[in-house]
Design a protein around this motif. Structure first.
Motif, short mmCIF file in Angstrom:
data_model
loop_
_atom_site.label_atom_id
_atom_site.label_comp_id
_atom_site.label_asym_id
_atom_site.label_seq_id
_atom_site.Cartn_x
_atom_site.Cartn_y
_atom_site.Cartn_z
N PHE A 54 0.82 -1.21 0.00
CA PHE A 54 0.00 0.00 0.00
C PHE A 54 0.86 1.26 0.00
CE2 PHE A 54 -2.30 3.45 2.11
CZ PHE A 54 -3.45 3.50 1.34
N ALA A 55 1.91 1.28 0.82
CA ALA A 55 2.77 2.47 0.90
C ALA A 55 3.45 2.74 -0.44
CB ALA A 55 3.81 2.29 2.00
N SER A 56 3.90 1.68 -1.10
CA SER A 56 4.54 1.85 -2.41
C SER A 56 3.53 2.37 -3.43
CB SER A 56 5.13 0.52 -2.89
OG SER A 56 6.20 0.12 -2.07
N ALA A 57 2.29 1.86 -3.37
CA ALA A 57 1.24 2.33 -4.28
C ALA A 57 0.96 3.80 -4.05
CB ALA A 57 -0.03 1.50 -4.09
N LEU A 58 0.92 4.20 -2.78
CA LEU A 58 0.67 5.61 -2.44
C LEU A 58 1.82 6.50 -2.91
CD1 LEU A 58 -1.16 7.66 -1.05
CD2 LEU A 58 0.04 7.15 1.10
N ILE A 59 3.05 6.04 -2.70
CA ILE A 59 4.22 6.81 -3.16
C ILE A 59 4.16 6.99 -4.68
CG2 ILE A 59 6.72 6.64 -3.54
CD1 ILE A 59 6.16 7.57 -0.79
N PHE A 60 3.82 5.92 -5.39
CA PHE A 60 3.71 6.02 -6.85
C PHE A 60 2.72 7.10 -7.25
CE2 PHE A 60 1.17 5.08 -10.59
CZ PHE A 60 2.15 5.16 -11.58
N LEU A 61 1.53 7.06 -6.65
CA LEU A 61 0.50 8.03 -7.01
C LEU A 61 0.94 9.46 -6.71
CD1 LEU A 61 -2.72 6.19 -5.77
CD2 LEU A 61 -2.00 6.53 -8.14
N LEU A 62 1.62 9.66 -5.58
CA LEU A 62 2.05 11.00 -5.19
C LEU A 62 3.15 11.53 -6.10
CD1 LEU A 62 2.10 10.66 -1.30
CD2 LEU A 62 0.43 11.89 -2.70
N TYR A 63 3.95 10.64 -6.66
CA TYR A 63 5.04 11.07 -7.53
C TYR A 63 4.65 11.06 -9.01
CZ TYR A 63 8.94 11.76 -4.35
OH TYR A 63 9.78 12.28 -3.39
N PHE A 64 3.57 10.40 -9.34
CA PHE A 64 3.19 10.28 -10.75
C PHE A 64 2.05 11.21 -11.14
CE2 PHE A 64 0.93 8.20 -14.29
CZ PHE A 64 1.98 8.05 -15.19
N MET A 65 0.97 11.19 -10.38
CA MET A 65 -0.23 11.89 -10.83
C MET A 65 -0.18 13.41 -10.69
SD MET A 65 -3.53 9.48 -10.10
CE MET A 65 -3.86 8.12 -11.24
N PRO A 66 0.23 13.97 -9.55
CA PRO A 66 0.20 15.44 -9.44
C PRO A 66 1.05 16.14 -10.50
CG PRO A 66 0.43 14.45 -7.28
CD PRO A 66 0.62 13.34 -8.27
N ILE A 67 2.28 15.68 -10.70
CA ILE A 67 3.14 16.36 -11.66
C ILE A 67 2.69 16.09 -13.10
CG2 ILE A 67 4.90 14.54 -11.92
CD1 ILE A 67 6.96 16.92 -11.73
N ARG A 68 2.08 14.94 -13.33
CA ARG A 68 1.53 14.66 -14.66
C ARG A 68 0.44 15.65 -15.02
NH1 ARG A 68 1.44 11.66 -19.21
NH2 ARG A 68 -0.44 10.48 -18.74
N THR A 69 -0.29 16.11 -13.99
CA THR A 69 -1.38 17.05 -14.21
C THR A 69 -0.88 18.35 -14.82
OG1 THR A 69 -2.58 16.12 -12.33
CG2 THR A 69 -3.28 18.30 -13.10
N VAL A 70 0.30 18.80 -14.39
CA VAL A 70 0.83 20.07 -14.89
C VAL A 70 1.89 19.89 -15.98
CG1 VAL A 70 0.29 21.39 -12.83
CG2 VAL A 70 2.45 20.16 -12.95
N ALA A 71 2.63 18.77 -15.95
CA ALA A 71 3.69 18.54 -16.94
C ALA A 71 3.15 17.94 -18.23
CB ALA A 71 4.76 17.62 -16.36
N GLY A 72 2.00 17.27 -18.16
CA GLY A 72 1.41 16.67 -19.35
C GLY A 72 2.20 15.46 -19.80
N GLY A 73 2.05 15.13 -21.08
CA GLY A 73 2.73 13.97 -21.62
C GLY A 73 1.77 13.09 -22.41
N TYR A 74 2.21 11.87 -22.65
CA TYR A 74 1.43 10.94 -23.48
C TYR A 74 0.11 10.57 -22.79
CZ TYR A 74 0.01 6.65 -25.83
OH TYR A 74 -0.71 5.68 -26.49
N HIS A 75 -0.95 10.53 -23.58
CA HIS A 75 -2.25 10.06 -23.09
C HIS A 75 -2.74 8.96 -24.03
CE1 HIS A 75 -3.01 12.97 -19.89
NE2 HIS A 75 -2.42 13.87 -20.67
#
Length: 202
Positions: A54-75
């Motif tokens: 669970f902690a690893s899943a949470l770390i992934f989401l915190l490092y992946f989703m917020p910055i993806r929101t502003v940095a963009g990239g492939y969809h």
């Protein structure tokens, strides 16, 4: 299902006069994005909980989703494919973090180098600017400022994880950051391919 939920929400907003009828499509698209993002985040957390990560899943989401929101990239071209791609990325990052934490100091040094390259790439190349879906310059500038703040915060947290000896979470964070950089690179490559095909058709 996603479209039905979004359509129901938008209808309720129109009935209560919270939004105008002519803005239906815009709000429906926004609802689809919110529901899609929430569903994949919930799935990743539940998968992490059921597998003892669970902690690893949470770390992934915190490092992946917020910055993806502003940095963009492939969809991905559909919400279903986006769900699969994000879930698979989370599995690789969490599993890779766990694997690398068992491989010793050399892997740690290598991953820090990868992290530095990924963050530098994001800093210089983000936010991704799409020719097909251009944003206003002030919006891009605002996203860039938020992105840079996130990067500084992420690096500070990574250093804290290193100092605390939490390698498994540190390496998961590094791999998630690398995935964001890869998504930007993929979007740039796709954009160049589309421009080339358009130019070649004339």
């Amino acid at each position: 299902m996603l479209t039905l939920i979004s359509e129901w929400v938008v209808k309720r907003l129109i009935v209560h006069r919270a939004i105008a009828e002519e803005r239906r499509d815009v709000y429906r698209y926004g609802c689809e994005l919110i529901v899609s993002t929430a569903s994949v985040a919930l799935f990743i957390l539940l998968a992490g909980l059921s597998s003892g990560r669970f902690a690893s899943a949470l770390i992934f989401l915190l490092y992946f989703m917020p910055i993806r929101t502003v940095a963009g990239g492939y969809h991905a071209p559909s919400y279903g494919k986006c769900f699969v791609l994000t879930s698979l990325t989370a599995f690789i990052c969490a599993g890779g973090g766990e694997f690398c934490s068992r491989t010793g100091r050399v892997a740690g040094i290598f991953l820090w180098i990868v992290y530095g390259v990924a963050q530098l790439f994001i800093w210089l190349r983000g936010p991704f600017r799409s020719r097909r879906h251009p944003l206003r310059e002030d919006r891009i500038a605002g996203n860039r400022r938020r992105m840079h703040r996130m990067q500084i915060l992420e690096t500070a947290v990574c250093l804290s994880l290193q100092a605390a000896g939490r390698e498994i979470y540190l390496y998961t964070a590094i791999l998630a950051t690398t995935a964001v950089a890869v998504m930007i690179a993929m979007a740039e490559k796709e954009e160049c391919g589309n421009v080339g095909s358009i130019g070649g058709s004339h």
